[in-house]
Motif scaffolding. Sequence first.
Motif, mmCIF file in Angstrom:
data_model
loop_
_atom_site.group_PDB
_atom_site.id
_atom_site.type_symbol
_atom_site.label_atom_id
_atom_site.label_comp_id
_atom_site.label_asym_id
_atom_site.label_seq_id
_atom_site.Cartn_x
_atom_site.Cartn_y
_atom_site.Cartn_z
ATOM 1 N N SER A 184 0.287 -1.427 0.044
ATOM 2 C CA SER A 184 -0.075 0.234 0.306
ATOM 3 C C SER A 184 0.519 1.458 0.236
ATOM 4 O O SER A 184 0.424 2.481 -1.025
ATOM 5 C CB SER A 184 -1.421 -0.307 1.231
ATOM 6 O OG SER A 184 -1.817 -0.815 0.864
ATOM 7 N N TYR A 185 2.327 1.737 0.773
ATOM 8 C CA TYR A 185 2.424 2.793 0.478
ATOM 9 C C TYR A 185 3.761 2.388 -0.528
ATOM 10 O O TYR A 185 3.467 3.521 -1.443
ATOM 11 C CB TYR A 185 4.003 1.783 1.605
ATOM 12 C CG TYR A 185 5.193 2.876 1.701
ATOM 13 C CD1 TYR A 185 4.471 4.091 3.250
ATOM 14 C CD2 TYR A 185 6.488 3.244 1.873
ATOM 15 C CE1 TYR A 185 5.675 4.971 2.889
ATOM 16 C CE2 TYR A 185 7.006 4.352 1.690
ATOM 17 C CZ TYR A 185 6.869 5.057 2.431
ATOM 18 O OH TYR A 185 7.731 6.417 2.498
ATOM 19 N N GLN A 187 1.943 1.998 -3.570
ATOM 20 C CA GLN A 187 1.133 1.802 -3.989
ATOM 21 C C GLN A 187 0.760 3.736 -3.992
ATOM 22 O O GLN A 187 0.620 4.697 -5.093
ATOM 23 C CB GLN A 187 -0.095 1.717 -3.724
ATOM 24 C CG GLN A 187 -1.402 1.945 -4.699
ATOM 25 C CD GLN A 187 -1.047 1.801 -5.626
ATOM 26 O OE1 GLN A 187 -0.725 1.323 -6.635
ATOM 27 N NE2 GLN A 187 -2.519 2.066 -6.630
ATOM 28 N N LEU A 188 0.995 4.073 -2.885
ATOM 29 C CA LEU A 188 0.840 5.828 -2.045
ATOM 30 C C LEU A 188 1.825 6.256 -3.440
ATOM 31 O O LEU A 188 2.025 7.558 -3.612
ATOM 32 C CB LEU A 188 1.001 5.767 -0.523
ATOM 33 C CG LEU A 188 0.306 7.101 -0.396
ATOM 34 C CD1 LEU A 188 -1.311 6.975 -0.645
ATOM 35 C CD2 LEU A 188 0.544 7.635 1.116
ATOM 36 N N ASN A 192 1.813 8.960 -5.895
ATOM 37 C CA ASN A 192 2.246 10.730 -6.388
ATOM 38 C C ASN A 192 3.067 10.462 -7.320
ATOM 39 O O ASN A 192 3.025 12.171 -7.102
ATOM 40 C CB ASN A 192 3.243 10.567 -4.947
ATOM 41 C CG ASN A 192 3.691 11.871 -3.983
ATOM 42 O OD1 ASN A 192 3.087 12.866 -4.072
ATOM 43 N ND2 ASN A 192 5.214 12.179 -4.720
ATOM 44 N N MET A 247 -5.004 8.710 -4.049
ATOM 45 C CA MET A 247 -4.294 8.458 -3.107
ATOM 46 C C MET A 247 -5.123 9.329 -1.688
ATOM 47 O O MET A 247 -4.749 7.888 -0.780
ATOM 48 C CB MET A 247 -3.367 10.083 -3.095
ATOM 49 C CG MET A 247 -2.091 9.960 -4.721
ATOM 50 S SD MET A 247 -0.841 11.144 -4.329
ATOM 51 C CE MET A 247 -0.674 11.008 -2.356
ATOM 52 N N THR A 250 -6.294 4.891 -1.135
ATOM 53 C CA THR A 250 -4.826 4.331 -0.823
ATOM 54 C C THR A 250 -4.275 4.603 0.734
ATOM 55 O O THR A 250 -4.181 3.897 1.411
ATOM 56 C CB THR A 250 -3.718 4.897 -1.898
ATOM 57 O OG1 THR A 250 -3.841 3.774 -2.843
ATOM 58 C CG2 THR A 250 -2.649 3.860 -0.957
ATOM 59 N N ARG A 251 -4.425 6.220 0.460
ATOM 60 C CA ARG A 251 -4.118 6.724 2.387
ATOM 61 C C ARG A 251 -4.994 6.281 3.000
ATOM 62 O O ARG A 251 -4.752 5.363 4.848
ATOM 63 C CB ARG A 251 -4.068 8.610 2.157
ATOM 64 C CG ARG A 251 -3.257 8.677 3.835
ATOM 65 C CD ARG A 251 -3.034 10.329 3.224
ATOM 66 N NE ARG A 251 -2.308 10.595 2.632
ATOM 67 C CZ ARG A 251 -2.407 11.319 1.784
ATOM 68 N NH1 ARG A 251 -3.784 11.405 1.156
ATOM 69 N NH2 ARG A 251 -1.564 11.174 1.043
ATOM 70 N N LEU A 269 6.178 11.779 1.258
ATOM 71 C CA LEU A 269 6.217 10.864 0.251
ATOM 72 C C LEU A 269 7.745 11.046 -0.041
ATOM 73 O O LEU A 269 8.135 12.057 -0.683
ATOM 74 C CB LEU A 269 5.757 10.874 -0.704
ATOM 75 C CG LEU A 269 3.994 9.620 -0.826
ATOM 76 C CD1 LEU A 269 2.694 9.805 -1.332
ATOM 77 C CD2 LEU A 269 4.287 8.446 0.811
#
Length: 509
Positions: A184-185, A187-188, A192, A247, A250-251, A269
């Motif tokens: 997930s991170y 993906q973030l 970005n 975003m 996802t966050r 990020l």
Amino acid sequence: MALVAAASVVAVGLMATGLTGCADMSGIAPQSSLRDAPSLGLPADAGLTPAQAPLAADWWREFGDAQLNSLVDQALQTSPSLKLAQARLARALAVTEVADAATLPQVTGQLDLTRQQYTANGAVPAPLAGSIRNSGTAQLAVSWELDFFGKNRAALDAALGTASAAAADAQAARLLLASNVARSYFQLVRLNEQVNVARRTLAQRDETLKLVRDRVDAGLDTRLELRQSEGGLPEARLQLETLQEQMALTRNALDALIGKPNGTAAPTLPAQAAIKNVATATAIPADLLGRRADIAAARWRVEASTKDVVNAKTQFYPNVNLVAFAGFSSIGLGRLLDSGSQQWGVGPALRLPIFDAGRLRANLRGKTADLDAAVESYNAAVIDAVRDVADQVASSQAITRQQTEQHAAQEAAEGAYDIAVQRYKAGLGTYLNVLTAETSVLAQRRLAVDLSARALDTQVALIRALGGGYSAAPAQAKQVQGATKTIAAGAGPDWAAASFDSKNQPATH
């Protein structure tokens, strides 16, 4: 007296052994067998090479991102799903303690104080008949089931297997949580980067619009080119808004994983290029598959089901108990502790099933079916693990080749775009040429970001597929006393090196 009791126990044991002919377990046997490495197309003696060294339990730190490390640590501390797995482990460990207690002597204390009116018309003689008296009993009783046929031991071994499976499940939950946080991170981070590309696109199209307006004002272009250029700005803004929505979602998902929904500030990020790539295996190491927590859990369940079958078979045999008691009993509490109020007894007890209407055979068939189900679940887990690793290895290799080709394609697209803009400024080309070149550049920029994100995601997926540093030596095993030391002493059955008997069934240890 002690010699008499010992002789009685020996006699009962011999008689029980002679009565085992009553047991009828014929025709009930497991049908499934464990898959081994050769049957999966893997080398049976596959060993570790330096490039395929065991993974670290905190593998996410190798990406070199402090923020990722902090997020994973928070998730491991607060996640309800991980705490649920740990609660299940605690429950399984408690069951092992109960099973362990059944193998040891049991001591109970008894104190009964009663005020009673005795019937005058019954079998109670005078002077008790018709009187009201106090009576009391104070004694200790000791019982010990002599486990001649291993019933209690088999039950304990089954509980140990279940506890080890629960420990492996807890580790699997830990790995799944950490990998989901990392994915997930990343993906973030990807989104970005895509936002940055979209902003560059918006700024680029704004500059181009100014250029087109200047050319229209100078009479070098028509309003057609101007309208085409103006249409590019809303499109770029739409793309930017779509990415920002993704975003936010996802966050939110990442916040839920770390157990703080809507409670964390938006992280700063890093650039995608700043995240380190982690070297992973380029082939399928058979022994690393044995270190997957889900496979270890499935193998332990096979072990537990095997012991359940053994326990079901012992139900056909006699049950031998040694019982003893000693204490005081009297009519009238004042004489309860007098020497004449002493009482004691010792002796064996034998229980033998003779006719149970098929209950024991039905129970054995059920436990045997459970064993077959556990074996096939294990086989399915192994097959899925091999496929999982093969998929991630294939994807990792393919992404590396795709990135090489994409880099060359992006360089060509950027060069073509620069030439198209220069020709348009010089009046040697049309604005349509600029739009076409720009479309190729934007597509390549987005593809570069996506491929880099896929490379990181595949690395995490491959780490998870290879066990994520799982070690089958749960610290919780220390909570279990006595025979449960087996959990700590045996590091857990390794599927690639499991022992088998002549029928390819799990060998008993």
